[in-house]
Scaffold this motif. Structure first.
Motif, PDB file in Angstrom:
ATOM      1  N   ASP A  48     -12.003  25.785  11.395  1.00 14.16           N
ATOM      2  CA  ASP A  48     -11.432  26.347  12.625  1.00 14.16           C
ATOM      3  C   ASP A  48     -12.532  26.776  13.589  1.00 14.16           C
ATOM      4  OD1 ASP A  48      -8.905  25.986  11.570  1.00 14.16           O
ATOM      5  OD2 ASP A  48      -8.713  28.059  10.861  1.00 14.16           O
TER       6      ASP A  48
ATOM      7  N   TRP B 138     -14.261  23.741  15.441  1.00 14.80           N
ATOM      8  CA  TRP B 138     -13.461  23.158  16.515  1.00 14.80           C
ATOM      9  C   TRP B 138     -13.352  24.122  17.694  1.00 14.80           C
ATOM     10  CZ3 TRP B 138     -12.285  18.193  16.860  1.00 14.80           C
ATOM     11  CH2 TRP B 138     -12.299  17.419  15.700  1.00 14.80           C
ATOM     12  N   ALA B 139     -13.280  25.412  17.407  1.00 17.28           N
ATOM     13  CA  ALA B 139     -13.222  26.404  18.486  1.00 17.28           C
ATOM     14  C   ALA B 139     -14.513  26.391  19.304  1.00 17.28           C
ATOM     15  CB  ALA B 139     -12.973  27.793  17.908  1.00 17.28           C
TER      16      ALA B 139
ATOM     17  N   VAL C  17     -14.390  23.689  22.003  1.00 14.73           N
ATOM     18  CA  VAL C  17     -13.556  24.057  23.148  1.00 14.73           C
ATOM     19  C   VAL C  17     -14.271  25.087  24.016  1.00 14.73           C
ATOM     20  CG1 VAL C  17     -11.362  25.077  23.857  1.00 14.73           C
ATOM     21  CG2 VAL C  17     -11.441  23.511  21.895  1.00 14.73           C
TER      22      VAL C  17
ATOM     23  N   THR D 287     -11.227  19.729  25.517  1.00 14.85           N
ATOM     24  CA  THR D 287     -10.139  20.640  25.852  1.00 14.85           C
ATOM     25  C   THR D 287      -9.420  21.011  24.557  1.00 14.85           C
ATOM     26  OG1 THR D 287      -8.511  18.872  26.141  1.00 14.85           O
ATOM     27  CG2 THR D 287      -9.848  19.480  28.073  1.00 14.85           C
ATOM     28  N   GLN D 288      -8.596  22.037  24.603  1.00 12.68           N
ATOM     29  CA  GLN D 288      -7.860  22.420  23.401  1.00 12.68           C
ATOM     30  C   GLN D 288      -6.941  21.296  22.945  1.00 12.68           C
ATOM     31  OE1 GLN D 288      -8.210  25.497  21.580  1.00 12.68           O
ATOM     32  NE2 GLN D 288      -7.254  24.044  20.181  1.00 12.68           N
ATOM     33  N   LYS D 289      -6.331  20.587  23.902  1.00 11.84           N
ATOM     34  CA  LYS D 289      -5.442  19.482  23.552  1.00 11.84           C
ATOM     35  C   LYS D 289      -6.212  18.371  22.852  1.00 11.84           C
ATOM     36  CE  LYS D 289      -2.062  16.301  25.601  1.00 11.84           C
ATOM     37  NZ  LYS D 289      -1.391  15.878  26.869  1.00 11.84           N
TER      38      LYS D 289
ATOM     39  N   ALA E 216      -9.029  18.710  21.197  1.00 14.85           N
ATOM     40  CA  ALA E 216      -9.459  19.200  19.889  1.00 14.85           C
ATOM     41  C   ALA E 216      -8.324  19.116  18.876  1.00 14.85           C
ATOM     42  CB  ALA E 216      -9.961  20.633  20.013  1.00 14.85           C
ATOM     43  N   ASP E 217      -7.115  19.488  19.290  1.00 10.83           N
ATOM     44  CA  ASP E 217      -5.971  19.431  18.375  1.00 10.83           C
ATOM     45  C   ASP E 217      -5.705  17.994  17.927  1.00 10.83           C
ATOM     46  OD1 ASP E 217      -5.680  22.148  18.634  1.00 10.83           O
ATOM     47  OD2 ASP E 217      -4.087  22.025  20.148  1.00 10.83           O
TER      48      ASP E 217
ATOM     49  N   ARG F 297      -8.589  16.627  15.653  1.00 10.73           N
ATOM     50  CA  ARG F 297      -8.613  17.252  14.329  1.00 10.73           C
ATOM     51  C   ARG F 297      -7.753  16.464  13.351  1.00 10.73           C
ATOM     52  NH1 ARG F 297      -8.661  23.733  13.268  1.00 10.73           N
ATOM     53  NH2 ARG F 297      -8.997  23.622  11.012  1.00 10.73           N
TER      54      ARG F 297
END
Length: 549
Positions: free
Chosen positions: A504, A507-508, A511, A517-519, A521-522, A525
């Motif tokens: 976690d 990946w944070a 961002v 971007t968070q999108k 990264a999601d 992943r």
């Protein structure tokens, strides 16, 4: 997890350079019992004005530096251990009364002894304070390791002085710190208040009288908490196989989170100026303030020297605007002068690029040594990239104004760190020509679809955030390390490795650094990381800046 399963090691196990920076920041022998400098939370910064630079010749107040910078390898140190800043008030200082550090065997110095019993026993010797007490601070990884220095002069008697004097601290009439081990440290010139016959008395990052662990062989890693102290210079000359003590008069000192403050006469005459804002990539800066009845002086080390062009800027205010402020750039590990010049104390900022900078040994910290005139009220000196970071000129660039969350200090080797730091600075200053030349020099593999380094780094950018991604990777994400022997390398970000694919935190970081971007990264992943990555060998060769498949 067994690292041998995938050929990578956790950066936390490979932070050798970060440890060395902290130890050398303490101004003490990194290999000594008190050598590991405490890793401490960063000090709060003051709000400062935007800077403008006045260029000029040597006679007009500009700082003209001469000589090439020839830097050697940094020393290594044991791991950092303390997490509490000096002057924070915690943990409580619990002095072990009667304890004598082993390097003081044969002397009468013990922890908890009455300060009134500190006296000169070496026949014919005397020592006196000769300058301002200064704090030496390093900021690796967003933290600060602090120690102390003070100029002193001494009169020789029987025997000889083979080691640096130390600072002995007392509070409420009792000794609470006997100073660091200086068994392998020769007397050196101080960074402030130097001159003929002066030496630096050194104070370590933690009390050598307050054990932080219990047992037969305790650690001594507790910094001095905030409060009022007396500080004395103590030298240990040798004569006929015996160690004597030479003790100066006491200096009153107040410690707090901002550093050490010494009572003094305010200097209010002369021009006034605000302390300029630190810039990204700054290697070192020195600040002295005598405008109040408490004088404060601080040397702050930022990053180590990169291979990019560097300059020195300075501004000095004094009761006599024709006073001169000599400045020397010196190697932190040896104190050797590697550049010198001077600036007039007229309150105007001036500077000059180091045209003959030799970065063959880049990656080592440097210090700034000043000879401050008596009438100086405020001094500021910065050793920083020659091209300002985050300026408003030039084509639009995604990395302009980017400030990394923490410097690139966890590289496996000094060579890797020097290359990563250079890439970070060039990306931050958006220097397309220099970045392309640097990539071409190393033969780095670059983004798919680019025919040349010049096309890869052309401005304005043809795709989203190529400069920001490069700066964000090496300045805002944690790398992973290959343990492949001579072919070992460092890769940013660490999510490219199996061990950190589900991390976690990793990946944070991507961002927060603006790489994804968070999108994105999601999504990645789930499918695997396909974003940009940077590779550098342990010998400092820039391997690649590419994207995944």
């Amino acid at each position: 997890m067994n690292h041998d399963d995938h050929g990578w090691v956790d950066p936390a196990d490979a932070g050798v350079l970060k440890q060395a920076l902290g130890a050398m920041a303490g101004g003490v022998d990194p290999a000594s019992a008190t050598g590991p400098a405490a890793t401490l939370p960063a000090m709060s910064r003051r709000v400062r004005r935007r800077r403008t630079v006045k260029a000029g010749g040597l006679g007009g107040g500009a700082l003209a530096l001469v000589g090439a910078l020839v830097l050697g390898a940094a020393q290594l140190a044991p791991p950092d251990t303390s997490e509490v800043p000096p002057g924070s008030g915690a943990p409580e200082l619990r002095v072990q009364d009667g304890y004598q550090p082993p390097w003081l065997a044969g002397t009468d110095l013990t922890c908890g002894m009455p300060a009134a019993d500190l006296e000169t026993t070496a026949p014919g010797w005397s020592v006196a304070v000769a300058g301002d007490l200064y704090t030496r601070t390093a900021e690796p990884g967003g933290s600060a390791a602090r120690s102390w220095g003070l100029a002193a002069t001494y009169r020789e008697g029987a025997g000889s002085l083979e080691t640096a004097p130390v600072l002995v601290w007392s509070q409420d009439g009792e000794v609470v710190d006997l100073g660091p081990s200086v068994e392998r440290s020769r007397p050196a010139e101080p960074l402030l208040g130097g001159g003929d016959g002066t030496v630096e008395a050194v104070g370590g990052p933690a009390s050598t009288c307050a054990p932080s662990t219990s047992g037969d062989d305790p650690d001594f890693e507790t910094p001095l908490p905030a409060g009022e102290y007396e500080v004395r210079v103590v030298a240990l000359p040798e004569s006929e196989g015996r160690t004597g003590t030479v003790v100066s008069d006491a200096v009153r000192v107040r410690l707090d989170v901002d550093g050490a403050h010494v009572p003094g006469t305010p200097r209010t005459a002369g021009p006034r100026f605000e302390l300029p804002e630190p810039v990204a990539g700054q290697v070192a800066r020195f600040e002295l303030d005598r405008t109040t009845d408490e004088h404060t002086a601080t040397l702050t080390r930022g990053s180590t020297l990169p291979t990019t062009p560097m300059r020195v800027l300075a501004v000095c205010a004094s009761t006599d605007p024709e006073d001169l402020l000599p400045v020397e750039v010196v190697r932190a590990s040896t104190g050797d002068v590697i550049g010198a010049g001077q600036v007039t104390c007229d309150g105007h900022e001036a500077g000059s690029e180091l045209a003959d900078l030799d970065t063959a040994g880049a990656g080592e910290p440097v210090d700034l040594r000043l000879s401050v005139p008596d009438g100086a009220s405020r001094v500021w000196v910065s050793f920083e990239p020659a091209t300002p970071v985050g300026g408003d000129d030039g084509p639009e660039c995604s990395a302009r104004g980017y400030e990394p969350d923490y410097p690139v200090v966890d590289a496996m080797t000094q060579e890797t760190w020097a290359t990563a730091g250079s890439i970070l600075v060039l990306a931050q200053v958006c220097d397309a020509d220099a970045l392309a030349a640097y990539a071409r020099q190393h033969g780095a593999e670059l983004m798919d679809g680019a025919a040349s380094p010049e096309e890869t780094f052309a401005l304005p950018e043809t795709d989203r955030g190529r400069y920001r991604a490069l700066a964000g990777l090496v300045g805002g994400t944690t790398p992973a390390f290959s343990d492949g022997g001579a072919d070992a390398s460092v890769t940013w970000p660490r999510v490219v490795t199996p061990e950190f694919q589900d991390s976690d935190e990793s990946w944070a970081e991507l961002v927060a650094a603006g790489v994804l971007t968070q999108k994105e990264a999601d999504a990645q992943r789930v499918t695997g990381y396909t974003g940009p990555r940077v590779g550098i060998t342990v010998s400092g060769d820039w391997l690649s800046y590419t994207t995944g498949e």
